[in-house]
Design a protein around this motif. Structure first.
Motif, PDB file in Angstrom:
ATOM      1  N   ILE A  20      -4.582  -4.424   7.354  1.00 16.21           N
ATOM      2  CA  ILE A  20      -5.125  -4.809   6.050  1.00 16.21           C
ATOM      3  C   ILE A  20      -5.978  -6.055   6.272  1.00 16.21           C
ATOM      4  O   ILE A  20      -5.538  -7.007   6.929  1.00 16.21           O
ATOM      5  N   VAL A  80       0.862  -1.185   0.000  1.00 17.01           N
ATOM      6  CA  VAL A  80       0.000   0.000   0.000  1.00 17.01           C
ATOM      7  C   VAL A  80       0.899   1.236   0.000  1.00 17.01           C
ATOM      8  O   VAL A  80       1.788   1.365   0.859  1.00 17.01           O
ATOM      9  N   VAL A 118      -8.220  -1.496   3.650  1.00 18.21           N
ATOM     10  CA  VAL A 118      -7.125  -0.962   4.453  1.00 18.21           C
ATOM     11  C   VAL A 118      -7.699  -0.068   5.542  1.00 18.21           C
ATOM     12  O   VAL A 118      -8.629   0.719   5.303  1.00 18.21           O
ATOM     13  N   TYR A 127      -1.844   0.559  11.444  1.00 20.89           N
ATOM     14  CA  TYR A 127      -2.528   0.210  10.191  1.00 20.89           C
ATOM     15  C   TYR A 127      -2.874  -1.283  10.216  1.00 20.89           C
ATOM     16  O   TYR A 127      -2.215  -2.086  10.892  1.00 20.89           O
TER      17      TYR A 127
END
Length: 335
Positions: A198, A184, A268, A196
Motif C-alpha cells: 500500500i 483493504v 494498492v 501486497y
C-alpha cells in the motif's frame, strides 16, 4: 562555678538558635527555587517551564510523552545550546544563569529518527530557517515518523530591577504526527497470496519550525495547541509491504500531520502491479467533512472494499476522542 553556669547556658542557647535559623533559611530557599525564582537566593534569571499534554480535559503527559529535548535560542533567533532535562522531573525544565533579555525554547518530544536542517551550530543556526526533516531511505522513500509532539515557548529573563518572586511558564505540547489506519477488503476474493503493498504519495516530510503562519487550536479555556506548517518541499512516497490475513490487508502509516493543501494519495499493489487507481484522499476528506487543520489529534481509519468490477468503495470513520467520534459514509470510486 555557680555564676559561670547560667552564662554558659545562655551562650549555648544562642549558638543553637543561630544554627537552627540558618538551617531553616537554607531549606526555605532551596524549596522555593526548585521550580521558581526566589529573592532570598538572589537569582532573577531562574526560569521554570512546566510541560503538559492535554487532549481533552486532563494532563496526559505521562501517557504520551516519553522523551523531550530542549533547544535555546536568543532574541535574534540564533541557537545558543541544548538544555538538559531535569532527571528527577522531566515535565519541569529549569533554566538559570541567562542574561536579561528575550529567548525562545524549542522542545521536540519523542523524536528518534527526525533531524534538523540545517544542523544546529551554536551562534550560527537561525530559528526562522530551521526545519525538522523525516529522512529518506536509500530507496528514496520514507519510514514511519516518530510519535512527535512539540512546543515553542518565548521566555523573558528580567533584569535585577524587575526581579519578581516567580517566573514560571506553562507549556502546552501539541501533537504533530498523523496516524492513518488502512484496511483493504474484497467483495469476492483477493487475487492471491503473493506480495501486497500500500503506497501513500505526496506525503509531507519537512516542517518549518518557526513561522508567523503557525496556527493555533483552542482545546479548552487556557489550553492552546500550536502547529507548524510543512515547507514547500515536494511530498514523497511511502510504501508498505503488507501480508494478507483473514482475506484482508491491514496496516498503519505514521507521518507528519496532514494539511488542507497536503493530503496524500493512496493506492494498492499486488506483485508490483496497481490493483486500484491512485485515490485522492483530499477529495474524500472534503466529502466527509474532515477538516484536517481543525484536528488537534489526527487519527484516521479508512477501509477500501474492492468490488468485482474493479471499482472501490471507500469507507471511513474518525477516531480521536469520544467527543469527536463520528460514523463515516462511503464513496464509490470507479476504476
Amino acid at each position: 562555678m555557680q555564676n559561670l553556669l547560667p552564662l554558659f547556658t545562655r551562650k549555648l542557647s544562642a549558638i543553637v538558635f543561630s544554627s537552627v535559623f540558618l538551617t531553616l533559611l537554607f531549606v526555605s530557599c532551596k524549596d522555593y527555587t526548585e521550580d521558581t525564582r526566589d529573592i532570598c537566593c538572589n537569582d532573577c534569571s531562574r526560569i521554570s517551564l512546566n510541560y503538559r499534554y492535554i487532549r481533552i480535559d486532563d494532563d496526559e503527559y505521562g501517557t504520551f510523552i516519553k522523551t523531550m529535548r530542549h533547544f535555546l535560542f536568543d532574541e535574534k533567533g540564533l541557537f545558543i545550546k541544548e538544555i538538559k532535562n531535569n532527571s528527577d522531573n522531566s515535565q519541569n525544565l529549569v533554566i538559570s544563569g541567562l542574561a536579561a533579555g528575550s529567548y525562545s525554547v524549542l522542545t521536540i518530544a519523542n523524536s528518534s529518527v527526525e533531524v534538523f536542517n540545517p544542523e544546529l551550530v551554536e551562534g550560527k543556526t537561525e530559528l526562522n530557517k530551521l526545519h525538522l526533516i523525516l529522512p529518506k531511505q536509500s530507496t528514496g522513500q520514507i519510514d514511519d515518523c516518530s510519535p512527535l509532539y512539540w512546543n515553542l515557548q518565548k521566555i523573558v529573563v528580567p533584569g535585577k530591577d524587575e526581579c519578581a518572586l516567580k517566573q514560571k511558564y506553562i507549556c502546552d505540547l501539541s501533537n504533530i504526527h498523523c496516524r492513518l489506519k488502512v484496511t483493504v477488503a474484497w467483495e469476492s476474493l483477493p487475487p492471491g497470496d503473493g506480495e501486497y503493498s500500500i503506497e501513500l504519495s505526496d506525503v509531507s516530510t519537512e516542517y518549518s519550525l518557526y513561522s508567523p503562519d503557525n496556527y493555533n487550536l483552542n482545546i479548552k479555556d487556557g489550553v492552546v495547541h500550536n502547529f507548524p506548517f510543512h515547507t514547500e518541499v515536494a511530498g514523497t512516497h511511502y510504501c508498505k509491504k503488507v501480508k494478507l490475513f483473514d482475506l484482508k490487508l491491514e496496516t498503519e502509516f505514521r507521518t507528519f500531520r496532514y494539511f488542507e493543501d497536503r493530503i496524500p494519495y493512496i493506492s494498492v499493489y499486488y506483485k508490483g502491479k496497481a490493483i486500484t487507481d491512485k485515490i485522492n484522499l483530499k477529495r474524500a476528506f472534503l466529502e466527509w467533512g474532515w477538516n484536517v487543520n481543525k484536528r488537534p489529534e489526527q487519527i484516521y481509519n479508512i477501509q477500501f472494499t474492492i468490488l468485482k468490477d474493479g471499482s472501490v468503495v471507500l469507507s471511513q470513520w474518525f477516531e480521536g476522542s469520544v467527543e469527536d467520534w463520528q460514523d463515516g459514509g462511503s464513496i464509490n470510486i470507479s476504476k
